[in-house]
Design an enzyme around this catalytic site. Structure first.
Site, PDB file in Angstrom:
ATOM      1  N   PRO A   1       0.826  -1.215   0.000  1.00 48.90           N
ATOM      2  CA  PRO A   1       0.000   0.000   0.000  1.00 48.90           C
ATOM      3  C   PRO A   1       0.858   1.261   0.000  1.00 48.90           C
ATOM      4  O   PRO A   1       0.819   2.075   0.933  1.00 48.90           O
ATOM      5  CB  PRO A   1      -0.804  -0.144   1.290  1.00 48.90           C
ATOM      6  N   LYS A   2       1.632   1.458  -1.065  1.00 55.46           N
ATOM      7  CA  LYS A   2       2.636   2.516  -1.102  1.00 55.46           C
ATOM      8  C   LYS A   2       2.108   3.780  -1.770  1.00 55.46           C
ATOM      9  O   LYS A   2       1.455   3.721  -2.810  1.00 55.46           O
ATOM     10  CB  LYS A   2       3.881   2.027  -1.856  1.00 55.46           C
ATOM     11  N   VAL A   3       2.424   4.908  -1.141  1.00 53.34           N
ATOM     12  CA  VAL A   3       2.170   6.222  -1.719  1.00 53.34           C
ATOM     13  C   VAL A   3       3.392   7.087  -1.428  1.00 53.34           C
ATOM     14  O   VAL A   3       4.226   6.755  -0.581  1.00 53.34           O
ATOM     15  CB  VAL A   3       0.896   6.888  -1.161  1.00 53.34           C
TER      16      VAL A   3
END
Length: 248
Positions: A114-116
């Site tokens: 869940p990378k931002v």
């Protein structure tokens, strides 16, 4: 470009892919881990079924990647939640923020991290190890730990970072509804712990609408660790299909 040539590309743009088609090896990956107790109801609302929450704990991590094949150095921070799935204990990766676009794109597309984009940092400051996370110009999290106060057993350090990780992968279709929606599992491999320490720690979270880490509030700091290691990330495998309602 012929169809068979298109099929050789793993991502776009075709002329300059966002990330290389390889398994990254992490050298001198440095962790600051803060395990804290949080609100049980907030935690249950954040963790998707069929994962189970046993204790209301969260691990906040800041990871400084000294050298990563394919991506170069970068820093990452986020929250991981201890869970169990069909009797196996692991962690649900709830949120991850990093300052490297290729690693962000690869983590989301190839796997389900869940990378931002965010602005984390890890550094020593006047006898303390400091981990921070900013979103834009605003502070989201600040963690401090006494710098290398006590040695931590290597096997305990391996257990902390080597547990299975569960992630939610959602790929929207062209009509906006999910085309893929799966719970996936992955694990760190080839772990070589070079140093590990523990000590006193403090931790603060600040409200931000685009980085809502504070929705899992800090009630008590339980433990802290500082770990230096080399490792490899294994590929992800689906373990539950939400669109079919069955285990994969």
């Amino acid at each position: 470009m012929k169809t068979e040539d298109v099929r050789q590309h793993v991502t776009t743009p075709l002329a300059g892919p966002a990330y290389p088609p390889m398994v990254p090896r992490f050298t001198d990956r440095e962790y600051l881990n803060i395990v804290y107790r949080t609100d049980p109801a907030a935690l249950r609302a954040a963790v998707p079924e069929p994962l189970r929450v046993d204790e209301p704990l969260v691990r906040f991590e800041v990871m400084k990647m000294g050298d990563v094949t394919g991506y170069g150095p970068y820093t990452e921070a986020g929250q991981a939640i201890p869970v169990s799935f069909e009797g196996e204990r692991g962690e649900y990766l709830h949120a991850m923020y990093l300052d490297n676009f290729p690693a962000t794109a690869s983590g989301r597309e190839v796997s389900a991290y869940p990378k931002v984009i965010g602005s984390p940092a890890l550094y020593a400051d006047s006898g303390a190890l400091v981990g921070t996370l900013d979103h834009g110009r605003l502070r989201v999290a600040t963690a401090t730990m006494g710098y290398k106060h006590h040695e931590l057993e290597r096997h305990e350090a391996e257990e902390q970072i080597g547990v299975p990780a569960f992630m939610l992968k959602t790929v929207p279709g062209y009509d906006g509804s999910p085309r893929v929606q799966e719970l996936v599992r992955t694990r760190i491999t080839d772990v070589a712990v070079k140093g590990a320490w523990t000590g006193p720690a403090r931790f603060q979270l600040f409200q931000h609408v685009l980085a809502p880490l504070a929705d899992l509030p800090v009630l008590e700091v339980v433990s802290a660790s500082h770990i230096l290691t080399d490792l490899t990330l294994s590929g992800a495998e689906p373990v539950h299909d939400y669109l079919k309602g069955t285990a994969s």
